[in-house]
Design a protein around this motif. Structure first.
Motif, short mmCIF file in Angstrom:
data_model
loop_
_atom_site.label_atom_id
_atom_site.label_comp_id
_atom_site.label_asym_id
_atom_site.label_seq_id
_atom_site.Cartn_x
_atom_site.Cartn_y
_atom_site.Cartn_z
N TRP A 145 0.83 -1.21 0.00
CA TRP A 145 0.00 0.00 0.00
C TRP A 145 0.86 1.25 0.00
N GLN A 180 4.12 1.59 -1.09
CA GLN A 180 4.90 1.79 -2.31
C GLN A 180 4.04 2.01 -3.54
N CYS A 181 2.87 1.34 -3.56
CA CYS A 181 2.10 1.36 -4.79
C CYS A 181 0.98 2.40 -4.78
N GLU A 182 0.38 2.64 -3.64
CA GLU A 182 -0.80 3.50 -3.61
C GLU A 182 -0.51 4.85 -2.98
N LYS A 230 3.49 9.27 1.12
CA LYS A 230 3.40 9.31 2.58
C LYS A 230 4.76 9.00 3.18
N LYS A 231 5.15 9.79 4.18
CA LYS A 231 6.48 9.64 4.75
C LYS A 231 6.45 8.64 5.89
N VAL A 232 6.77 7.42 5.56
CA VAL A 232 6.75 6.35 6.56
C VAL A 232 7.69 5.24 6.09
N TYR A 233 8.36 4.60 7.04
CA TYR A 233 9.22 3.45 6.73
C TYR A 233 8.81 2.28 7.62
#
Lengths: 203, 98, 1007
Positions: free
Chosen positions: C751, C753-755, C759-762
């Motif tokens: 979600w 990487q593709c959508e 969004k800044k999250v790892y």
């Protein structure tokens, strides 16, 4: 402070230290060992952002490798490429408590992440003239010296485990990073294969 | 066994990858899906192409860099006609190619 | 003692100084090092080697290679015995024990041959027609038919041998080391390209090993091979693999090889070596130099022992020196068979005549044969073969002018060897395995490879694509090697192409698909097309009459082309006969698509060492050894081995689990919970992301606090759950189910990487960064207090659903106050390298409280008493949160989360879906079966309308009765109703209740 005896490596129960004393290293085709308790810190960030690369360099002294499947090393610290925005900072044991906060501090104000994963993996070391023959039994990567050499790394499958493979010299020697829960399996599997190529246990 | 060129790690054996599903399916926004009939929602949710020919699909490099990416693959010959990063548009390929 | 009556006095590649003793059907024979079992049997004058599959016809050796349909052997004894091996590919070793197959009591007296007498009544399709009705009876017939049909026997003991498997990569993989393959390898190898050259035979050289007179670069063929092999051996990046069959060609130039490492040494020699080795090769280009297979002619009684392929006899004479004293007649439709006539004559074998189906052959080889005094009977055919257990002679008749019949003037020739050649079929199997097409060539009357498939990179050369002249094969090989290497960037010199001088020109062959006899086909002698499956020309005609006319139908109707040889000598003949009957071109009947394996592969090579303990990884936690030492019984949870329960001496599982479950509610217990998935989530959009993947709200969760969440698929169905904690503003620690850990990680990444890439999250998996042990029970706080100085444990300082960092037993820990039992509970997270230390410290300090370790079964009972679900047990991918009665976890204020829209689908919002309920049996000691079906109304026999099933069922020692969770249609609206569970022989009534059985008010969570 934790006493040494309270800390156990993942492969401790195989009695590797005692077996290393049995010798046979001069004639062995393959030398297997465990490099335990290595500091492994997962970092995420934007390699195109100088703020990020500078921050990493300032804390570790190492340039972030941007070429796929490569490792940069300076002194005792290596940085291994895992993906386009993901690396491992790897060094000698017990440095997480110092490096993780330092990196986190250096990343202030950036979208970058740091998390200690030292305890999740152990490292099986394999070295010697027959090391490639052993690895070929479990890894589908082409490890011919023209293709894969010292300073290169790859995340891949070995036997039925996920590993990170890092070639450290042209003997050749490799570090195999594996999740600890799989390490019994992978050690025994590798040892069984290696026995056919003249095995000694490294210190 | 396929040989798939991960856009980040290079060519690797199929066993390192996981297949996702058809590529380029965009999730409707809440404003959109609130207005959608059940049938329209089902189109997004369940209906997938199954062509005899070129298929645009999403793979993940599970045992490698864990990145998702897109693949254009011929479902009969298994020829991989293109590999491209997530977010890039589908390349122009003659999808009638047999 | 080593008399070999049919061994030529000299010649061949056998080592006459090394005699080898072997037995065939219990009789002792001798052969030489370098023999195959087939060549040694022939050298001993043994021509009867087996019985055919269906008619039990006596059979001899037809070929000298992989295509052998007749000489199938049971090799070896006891746990190493192996059936259906081709005598033509078994290398002789000292002490070899071989048995013929498909005969009883002996090869010469076989009761099964009665089938041959009644053969008129068992034509093709007989079994299908007779035994398929009534349908049910097939089960009954089958075991008798299988018994009658069996070929060899498998060993009954475990395979004692070791097998090896490995991956390999190369620039050029060259398959076949005949003239074409060797020339390719030399040209490519000289440039420095990485080459793997494989050949199924024990020596590299292919057809050149059977040459008597050919010369290459001025050397005898055998000497040229030796020089080539020596040059290749010296190249560091060239791998030569003899005794290695390329049996499968998969996608993207992935080829599987099987190397017979020690088979040729016999069963005892393999102690330091594997028996066989599976190679999985990825090549940049594959050169198919697999040669061609000679086609037998289809003539009357062409299966009698002593009927052989012309090229095979040449190989046996030239390579093995094993045809002494034989008296041969050769029938051919082409010039190639004259090489056999010439070589046999040179070797001292009598060739009475060459019967040429062509009316006026004038090729150079024909002339050479005539010059040697060999009688050539042109425009004639062999119309019958005399002799049953061995050939004693043939009838020869002149062909009519159209070639379709014979005239009556018959001549009988006494002989013991009938050789035939119907032309050559390129070995297109590997090309075809890639799913590329084959095309018909009128020039050679055979199928040749069509275009390669896109996405594969291969090239067929030499015999494999219908080029048979030696000079052409060498030239093509050289070109393939130098061009292939150049394309891959190897600029080195590939040297000169090998040359041949004085190669005789050949005339075209005459296609003759059924050799006419004086009686119509199907009457008199049998014209065999497929020897292995006993399919005759008459069977093909029957298939045609009954409408089975395409290749697919023909194959299934007659069984032609099946079994171990896969029709290597029969496919084209059968297709051509069918084409003739249908009066169409051969390709329009269809072509066979070949699939792996080219020849049978030993199953042992697939496993290699990955059997027994290595079959699948066993994942162990850091406390695993402690569990083992303390008598834990383990349960497999995915690849993890988790303690199931810890029986004390004399305890049953029931006793142990009851004790563990009671202890959790009365004292203090400890469970290894390491296997839960753990995901580190960092970034300014982390909370936003959690809001999207969980149904409840996360924005306001304070650092240091924990919250339970349910994850749904976009279809609104529950797919995972767990507790997530906020470490700091932008940093969360998520836990997942044990089985769901990889799935959830992949879900989050997909979600993100593709959508939602902006969004800044790892996300990072930290499942194994932490070992987890949960303390449950009213005394758990008391125990912890003794081992920590820096973590306050009272409810005010450390409330339920929060966590604290500190030290326990002197090492750093993170303790979560969460509970999967409803009891006062603490989950201690620590470094795996410290885990055993902490576990032992807790066990030691807890001794005075009778601390009880418990396993997964007690864990399940405890959570079921409280009605806590397990994803995958109470859910199965069709269950929404509302179905579970968990509407309380659905944030009403959120405008979006995964699965939200689906929950308003007409079907998902129905009020009468299956709901999670409790079930209490009337008999408190009756424990329901998990998975048991539930009905509202019992009928006297199935089918009954099923309204749900039991998802979890246990005996609860804390409730003093059995308890169960179930999914029941409209269950929440059926509270108090009685439902029924029909089992074999009894019906169990149960009452529907709330899915919660203990501590209904939830008072115990604070101890």
């Amino acid at each position: 402070m934790v006493e040494a005896y309270q800390r156990r490596s993942a492969l401790n129960h195989f009695g590797l230290a005692a077996r290393a004393n049995q010798g046979g290293h001069a004639t062995a085709g393959v030398i297997l060992g465990e490099s335990a308790h290595r500091t492994i810190i997962n970092i995420r960030g934007d390699a195109n952002d100088a703020a990020f690369t500078n921050a990493v360099k300032s804390v570790t002294g190492v340039d972030v490798p941007t070429k796929a499947n490569t490792v940069n090393k300076a002194g005792e610290v290596s940085i291994l490429w895992l993906g386009p925005d993901e690396w491992w900072v790897v060094t000698t044991p017990d440095r997480s408590d110092e490096l993780v906060p330092a990196l986190r501090q250096a990343f202030q104000g950036q979208h970058a992440a740091v998390i200690d994963v030292s305890e999740s993996r152990t490292v099986i070391t394999i070295s010697g003239a027959k090391a490639r023959d052993v690895l070929a039994r479990g890894i589908s990567l082409d490890l011919h010296p023209q293709v894969f050499g010292p300073g290169q790394c790859a995340q891949t499958g070995m036997s039925k485990c996920n590993v990170l493979l890092h070639q450290t010299d042209d003997k050749p020697s490799y570090d195999i990073y594996v999740l600890k829960s799989f390490s019994d399996y992978l050690w025994q599997w590798t040892e069984k294969i290696a026995t056919n190529f003249g095995l000694a246990i490294g210190a | 066994m396929f040989l798939i060129t991960c856009p980040y790690c290079g060519a690797r054996d199929e066993h390192e990858f996981g297949y996702g599903h058809e590529a380029h399916i965009v999730r409707p926004t809440p404003a959109e899906y609130e207005q959608m009939s059940d049938a329209e929602w089902a189109q997004y949710l369940f209906m997938r192409k199954n062509p005899k020919g070129v298929h645009f699909e999403r793979w993940v490099h599970t045992k490698g860099c864990r990145r998702w990416f897109n693949v254009a693959r011929h479902t009969v010959t298994h020829e991989i006609l293109a590999v491209y990063e997530m977010g890039k548009p589908a390349p122009q390929i003659d999808t009638e190619k047999k | 003692m080593t008399a070999q009556k049919n061994r030529l006095g000299q010649g061949g590649r056998i080592d006459r100084t090394k005699p080898l003793r072997f037995t065939f059907d219990g009789k002792i024979y001798y052969g030489y090092q370098g023999d195959t079992l087939a060549s040694a049997l022939l050298a001993n004058g043994v021509t009867l080697v087996g019985r055919s599959f269906k008619y039990h016809r006596p059979r001899g050796i037809l070929s000298a290679g992989a295509e052998e349909p007749n000489a199938l052997i049971q090799l070896g004894l006891g746990d190493r015995t192996e059936p259906n091996l081709r005598a033509t590919q078994i290398e002789l070793y000292d002490g070899l024990v071989a048995e013929s197959q498909n005969r009883w009591p002996s090869l010469t007296t076989d009761f099964g041959a009665a089938n041959s007498v009644i053969q008129k009544f068992i034509p093709s399709g007989f079994y299908y027609k007779t035994f398929m009705w009534p349908a049910k009876a097939w089960m009954f017939y089958e075991k008798f038919i299988r018994q009658a049909a069996g070929l060899g026997k498998g060993p009954t003991e475990q395979d004692p041998d070791r097998y090896d498997k490995l991956y390999a990569s190369c620039d050029l993989l060259i398959i076949g080391a005949g003239p074409s393959g060797l020339a390719t390898a030399l040209a490519a190898g000289r440039t420095g390209a990485r080459v793997i050259l494989v050949d199924e035979q024990q020596e590299l050289g292919g057809s050149l090993l059977s040459e008597r007179t050919a010369e290459i670069d001025g050397k005898a063929a055998a000497d040229w091979v030796a020089a080539a092999v020596a040059e290749l051996t010296a190249m560091p990046d060239v791998t030569l693999l003899s005794r290695t069959v390329a049996w499968a060609y998969y996608d993207h130039n992935s080829v599987s090889l099987m190397e017979r490492v020690t088979d040729h040494l016999g069963p005892v020699a393999g102690a330091n070596q594997p028996r066989q080795r599976l190679w999985r090769v990825r090549a940049k280009e594959v050169i198919l130099a697999t040669g061609a297979i000679e086609r037998p002619l289809v003539y009357s009684d062409n299966d009698r022992p002593g009927c052989m392929l012309a090229s095979a006899a040449r190989t046996y004479a030239n390579r093995y020196g094993s045809m002494r004293g034989q008296r041969a007649v050769i029938m051919t439709n082409n010039d190639g068979a004259y090489r056999t006539a010439l070589d046999l004559t040179d070797a001292g074998v009598t060739v009475f005549a060459v019967v040429d189906l062509r009316s006026n052959p004038q090729g150079e080889l024909v002339k050479a044969a005539r010059a040697k005094g060999i009688e050539i009977i042109a425009g004639h055919a062999i119309t019958g073969v005399k002799g049953k257990l061995a050939v004693t002679g043939v009838d020869v008749m002149p062909l009519t002018a159209d070639g379709k019949g014979v005239t009556s003037a018959s001549r009988h020739i006494h002989c013991d060897l009938v050789l035939s050649s119907g032309g050559w079929q390129p070995t297109v199997h590997l090309h075809s395995q890639t799913r590329a097409k084959v095309v018909w060539s009128d020039d050679i009357q055979a199928f040749v490879p069509g275009d390669k498939l896109p996405g594969q990179n291969n090239r067929s050369i030499g015999g494999a694509h219908g080029v048979f002249r030696l000079a052409d094969c060498l030239a093509e090989g050289h070109a393939a090697g130098s061009e292939g290497a150049a394309k891959l960037g190897f600029g080195g010199q590939s040297g000169q192409a090998p040359t041949v001088s004085d190669e005789p020109a050949e005339e075209a062959l005459l296609p003759v698909w059924i050799v006419p006899s004086d009686k119509p086909v199907g009457q008199g002698g049998k014209h065999f097309v497929d020897y292995q499956n006993d399919v005759t020309a008459a069977d093909v005609m029957l298939a045609h009459r009954e409408g089975y006319r395409s290749v697919e139908h023909l194959k299934r109707y007659t069984t032609m082309g099946m079994a171990t040889d896969q029709g290597k000598t029969s496919n084209v003949n059968a297709l051509a006969i069918m084409a003739g009957l249908r009066n169409v071109e051969i390709p329009s009947v269809g072509t066979t698509t070949f699939r792996p394996p080219y020849t049978p592969v030993t199953l042992g090579t697939f496993s290699g060492i990955d059997k027994g303990d290595f079959l699948d990884p066993i994942r162990k936690t850091a406390m695993h050894q402690w569990h083992e030492q303390h008598g834990a019984v383990f349960e497999c949870v995915g690849q993890w081995h988790r303690p199931y329960y810890y029986p004390k001496p004399g305890e049953s599982m029931h006793d142990a689990v009851n004790r563990e479950v009671k202890a959790a509610r009365t004292g203090v217990t400890i469970v290894d919970a390491t296997t839960l998935g753990k995901i580190d989530i960092q970034g300014p959009d982390a909370a936003w992301f959690l809001n999207m993947v969980y149904t409840n709200a996360w924005t306001k969760l304070e650092p240091g606090r924990c919250r339970y969440g349910l994850m749904l698929g976009e279809d609104g169905m529950v797919f995972d759950d767990g507790v997530t904690s906020r470490i700091s503003e932008n940093h969360f620690h998520m836990t997942t189910t044990t089985g769901g850990a990889p799935r959830v990680m992949s879900w989050l990444e997909e979600w993100h990487q593709c959508e939602w890439p902006d969004k800044k999250v790892y996300f990072t998996s930290v499942t194994e960064q932490w070992s987890v042990m949960a303390l449950n029970g009213p005394l758990s706080r008391k125990l912890l207090e003794e081992l920590t100085t820096d973590i306050p444990l009272d409810d005010d300082s450390f409330p339920f659903m929060s966590f604290k960092d500190g030290h326990l037993a002197g090492v750093p820990v993170r303790i979560f106050r969460i509970s999967f039992t409803g009891e006062l509970a603490f989950e201690v997270n620590c470094k795996p390298s410290h885990a055993l230390h902490i576990w032992r410290a807790l066990m030691q300090a807890g001794e005075k409280y009778d601390i009880t370790p418990y396993g997964t079964e007690a864990m399940h009972v405890l959570r079921a008493e409280k009605g806590f679900i397990i994803v995958g047990q109470e859910t199965d991918g069709t269950i929404t949160p509302y179905d579970l009665g968990m509407g309380w976890i659905m944030a009403k204020s959120k405008t979006d989360f995964l699965g939200r829209r689906s929950l308003t689908r007409e079907d998902t919002k129905r009020p009468d879906r299956k709901h999670l309920v409790g079930l209490l049996t009337d008999n408190p000691n009756e424990v329901l079966l998990e998975g048991g079906q539930i009905v509202a109304h019992v009928k006297d026999k199935p089918p009954m309308d099923m309204i749900g099933h039991v998802t979890s069922s246990y005996y609860s020692p804390n409730c003093n009765r059995s308890i169960a969770l179930a999914l029941v249609k409209n269950g929440r609206n059926r509270m108090g109703e009685t439902v029924y569970l029909p089992y074999e022989g009894k019906v169990i009534p149960a009452r529907i209740t709330e899915p919660k059985f203990f501590d209904l008010e939830g008072k115990r969570i604070n101890g």
